[in-house]
Design a protein around this motif. Structure first.
Motif, PDB file in Angstrom:
ATOM      1  N   HIS A 136     -11.328  -1.737 -23.331  1.00 43.92           N
ATOM      2  CA  HIS A 136     -10.681  -0.664 -22.574  1.00 43.92           C
ATOM      3  C   HIS A 136      -9.642  -1.240 -21.594  1.00 43.92           C
ATOM      4  CE1 HIS A 136     -10.125   3.197 -20.682  1.00 43.92           C
ATOM      5  NE2 HIS A 136     -10.374   2.637 -19.509  1.00 43.92           N
ATOM      6  N   THR A 137     -10.021  -2.319 -20.912  1.00 42.85           N
ATOM      7  CA  THR A 137      -9.082  -2.959 -19.981  1.00 42.85           C
ATOM      8  C   THR A 137      -7.843  -3.453 -20.721  1.00 42.85           C
ATOM      9  OG1 THR A 137     -10.868  -3.600 -18.482  1.00 42.85           O
ATOM     10  CG2 THR A 137      -8.802  -4.843 -18.318  1.00 42.85           C
ATOM     11  N   ALA A 138      -8.048  -4.118 -21.848  1.00 38.84           N
ATOM     12  CA  ALA A 138      -6.914  -4.619 -22.640  1.00 38.84           C
ATOM     13  C   ALA A 138      -6.040  -3.459 -23.110  1.00 38.84           C
ATOM     14  CB  ALA A 138      -7.414  -5.426 -23.826  1.00 38.84           C
ATOM     15  N   ARG A 139      -6.665  -2.363 -23.462  1.00 40.78           N
ATOM     16  CA  ARG A 139      -5.942  -1.165 -23.899  1.00 40.78           C
ATOM     17  C   ARG A 139      -5.017  -0.659 -22.792  1.00 40.78           C
ATOM     18  NH1 ARG A 139      -7.607   3.020 -27.781  1.00 40.78           N
ATOM     19  NH2 ARG A 139      -6.764   4.988 -27.061  1.00 40.78           N
ATOM     20  N   LEU A 140      -5.518  -0.608 -21.570  1.00 37.73           N
ATOM     21  CA  LEU A 140      -4.698  -0.171 -20.435  1.00 37.73           C
ATOM     22  C   LEU A 140      -3.552  -1.145 -20.164  1.00 37.73           C
ATOM     23  CD1 LEU A 140      -7.428   1.026 -17.915  1.00 37.73           C
ATOM     24  CD2 LEU A 140      -5.775   2.454 -19.123  1.00 37.73           C
ATOM     25  N   VAL A 141      -3.864  -2.433 -20.223  1.00 37.70           N
ATOM     26  CA  VAL A 141      -2.852  -3.454 -19.961  1.00 37.70           C
ATOM     27  C   VAL A 141      -1.718  -3.381 -20.982  1.00 37.70           C
ATOM     28  CG1 VAL A 141      -2.423  -5.949 -19.962  1.00 37.70           C
ATOM     29  CG2 VAL A 141      -4.367  -5.010 -18.687  1.00 37.70           C
ATOM     30  N   VAL A 142      -2.054  -3.353 -22.263  1.00 37.63           N
ATOM     31  CA  VAL A 142      -0.997  -3.322 -23.281  1.00 37.63           C
ATOM     32  C   VAL A 142      -0.209  -2.015 -23.189  1.00 37.63           C
ATOM     33  CG1 VAL A 142      -2.209  -2.356 -25.292  1.00 37.63           C
ATOM     34  CG2 VAL A 142      -0.428  -4.056 -25.619  1.00 37.63           C
TER      35      VAL A 142
END
Length: 140
Positions: free
Chosen positions: A49-55
């Protein structure tokens, strides 16, 4: 989509690369690709989820603030760290940097979100006239 890769002496090295048109509709595609790949690699849903927000933020910035035709993404995992790099082809009116917009401003908080979510982030030149690489590292 390419399969995870193990390379040389670092058996936990995995990477995924893709390129998409520099259009707003590509942001969701990039977000979903990164999320799904990290799930396949066995990362916890919170990390995905964090990576999703970052990208999502990095891709959105490249779409909105460059004159690129295409935007590339490198998802790289080694030594338990997730690194996301977004490369644009275009030029910025200025180098991407952390802003502190007023309460009534609708935009300008993307890199604040990256600053909060990532262990580290930065901006590199891709070379004279070749755009920028904006990256972030997430540690599970």
């Amino acid at each position: 989509m390419t399969l995870p890769t193990s390379v040389g002496l670092c058996p936990d090295l995995r990477q995924e690369t893709f390129e998409l048109p520099a259009q707003a509709v590509s942001v969701a595609d990039a977000r979903n690709r990164v999320h799904e790949r990290l799930l396949q690699w066995g990362f916890a849903p919170e990390v995905c989820h964090t990576a999703r927000l970052v990208v999502s933020e990095l891709f959105t910035n490249a779409v909105l603030h460059t004159d690129s035709d295409r935007i590339g993404c490198l998802l790289y995992v080694a030594d338990g760290q997730v690194r996301i790099e977004v490369r644009d082809q275009g030029s910025y009116t200025s180098t991407p940097m952390l802003r502190f917009p007023g309460a009534d401003e609708e935009r300008g908080r993307g890199l604040q979100l990256i600053e909060t979510l990532a262990q580290a982030w930065g901006v590199e030149s891709a070379g004279l006239g070749l755009g920028h690489i904006v990256w972030a590292v997430i540690r599970p």
